[in-house]
Scaffold this motif. Structure first.
Motif, PDB file in Angstrom:
ATOM      1  N   PRO A  71      -5.774   6.997  12.647  1.00  0.00           N
ATOM      2  CA  PRO A  71      -6.722   6.204  11.885  1.00  0.00           C
ATOM      3  C   PRO A  71      -6.057   4.953  10.889  1.00  0.00           C
ATOM      4  O   PRO A  71      -6.566   4.062  10.969  1.00  0.00           O
ATOM      5  CB  PRO A  71      -7.570   6.958  10.979  1.00  0.00           C
ATOM      6  N   ARG A  72      -4.817   5.263  10.590  1.00  0.00           N
ATOM      7  CA  ARG A  72      -4.202   4.173   9.666  1.00  0.00           C
ATOM      8  C   ARG A  72      -3.669   3.272  10.702  1.00  0.00           C
ATOM      9  O   ARG A  72      -3.656   1.975  10.049  1.00  0.00           O
ATOM     10  CB  ARG A  72      -2.947   4.932   9.088  1.00  0.00           C
TER      11      ARG A  72
ATOM     12  N   GLU B 293      -6.178  -4.176  11.533  1.00  0.00           N
ATOM     13  CA  GLU B 293      -7.243  -4.776  11.039  1.00  0.00           C
ATOM     14  C   GLU B 293      -6.810  -5.714   9.784  1.00  0.00           C
ATOM     15  O   GLU B 293      -7.035  -6.683   9.722  1.00  0.00           O
ATOM     16  CB  GLU B 293      -8.546  -3.885  10.672  1.00  0.00           C
ATOM     17  N   ARG B 294      -6.141  -5.116   8.783  1.00  0.00           N
ATOM     18  CA  ARG B 294      -5.677  -5.798   7.733  1.00  0.00           C
ATOM     19  C   ARG B 294      -4.750  -6.964   8.034  1.00  0.00           C
ATOM     20  O   ARG B 294      -4.789  -8.092   7.459  1.00  0.00           O
ATOM     21  CB  ARG B 294      -5.109  -4.859   6.764  1.00  0.00           C
TER      22      ARG B 294
ATOM     23  N   TYR C 270       0.937  -1.134   0.036  1.00  0.00           N
ATOM     24  CA  TYR C 270      -0.068  -0.038  -0.046  1.00  0.00           C
ATOM     25  C   TYR C 270       0.941   1.260   0.087  1.00  0.00           C
ATOM     26  O   TYR C 270       2.167   1.142   0.299  1.00  0.00           O
ATOM     27  CB  TYR C 270      -0.792   0.178   1.321  1.00  0.00           C
TER      28      TYR C 270
ATOM     29  N   SER D 161      -5.267   1.715  13.035  1.00  0.00           N
ATOM     30  CA  SER D 161      -6.474   0.674  13.128  1.00  0.00           C
ATOM     31  C   SER D 161      -6.640   0.263  11.715  1.00  0.00           C
ATOM     32  O   SER D 161      -6.841  -1.058  11.773  1.00  0.00           O
ATOM     33  CB  SER D 161      -7.729   1.297  13.702  1.00  0.00           C
ATOM     34  N   GLU D 162      -6.546   0.882  10.874  1.00  0.00           N
ATOM     35  CA  GLU D 162      -6.791   0.267   9.265  1.00  0.00           C
ATOM     36  C   GLU D 162      -5.643  -0.943   9.161  1.00  0.00           C
ATOM     37  O   GLU D 162      -6.053  -2.074   8.775  1.00  0.00           O
ATOM     38  CB  GLU D 162      -6.560   1.430   8.417  1.00  0.00           C
ATOM     39  N   VAL D 163      -4.280  -0.513   9.454  1.00  0.00           N
ATOM     40  CA  VAL D 163      -3.278  -1.426   9.028  1.00  0.00           C
ATOM     41  C   VAL D 163      -3.427  -2.686  10.131  1.00  0.00           C
ATOM     42  O   VAL D 163      -3.306  -3.813   9.562  1.00  0.00           O
ATOM     43  CB  VAL D 163      -1.935  -1.235   9.260  1.00  0.00           C
TER      44      VAL D 163
END
Length: 181
Positions: free
Chosen positions: A140-141, A147-148, A132, A143-145
């Protein structure tokens, strides 16, 4: 001689420093926050998830064998963030894993998306990964990373365990200094 780093095209702050300021946090802080979130939320096996942080790389694995691990890497030279499963054992073992994962790659891509790639690389290693854009590195990123990474672990760990059992691959014990719980 002036020790200050060169500025960007506008004669402003150095480009790297501006990106860090725009992104919200430095890479090592980002990595630590992602690791904390992954470790607190992982629920794939009954075993604890081991982890190790080395500057801009985080590794996660189950059991005593860190040679096959999930990895988060921040590649600033290419401005990419990488998430994947790495096999860094013997060339023979890695080739066996590559062949087994290759046979189920379409199923993996069906679950995780076609951005997942399988390749042999450096030192006879293997990786199943996606990339990415690196920036922004902000809250915010995190949590996004995280979760992935959790999604990748949830899909790949059962497949890896089946492959390991099917191929009869022995675990390679890590030195005690590397083990984390």
């Amino acid at each position: 001689m002036d020790d200050t780093p060169p500025g960007d095209m506008d004669g402003d702050a150095p480009a790297y420093e501006r990106r860090v300021a725009d992104a919200g946090m430095r890479p090592p802080a980002f990595i630590k926050l992602v690791v904390a979130e992954v470790v607190s939320k992982v629920r794939v096996t009954g075993q604890p998830l081991n982890h190790e942080i080395r500057w801009r790389i985080a590794k996660f694995w189950y059991g005593p064998d860190p040679s096959v691990h999930y990895e988060l890497a921040l590649h600033e030279n290419t401005s990419q963030l990488e998430i994947g499963l790495h096999a860094e054992a013997s060339a023979e073992r890695n080739r066996a894993l590559y062949g087994a994962f290759d046979k189920c790659l379409l199923d993996i891509q069906k679950e995780l998306g076609t951005s997942m790639w399988l390749e042999e690389w450096d030192r006879g290693w293997m990786r199943l990964y996606e990339t990415y854009p690196l920036w922004p590195l902000d809250t915010p990123r995190v949590s996004e990373v995280a979760e992935r990474i959790l999604e990748v672990i949830a899909v790949l760990e059962p497949i890896y365990e089946t492959i390991r059992e099917t191929l009869g691959l022995e675990l390679i014990l890590a030195p005690k200094a590397v083990r984390r719980r």
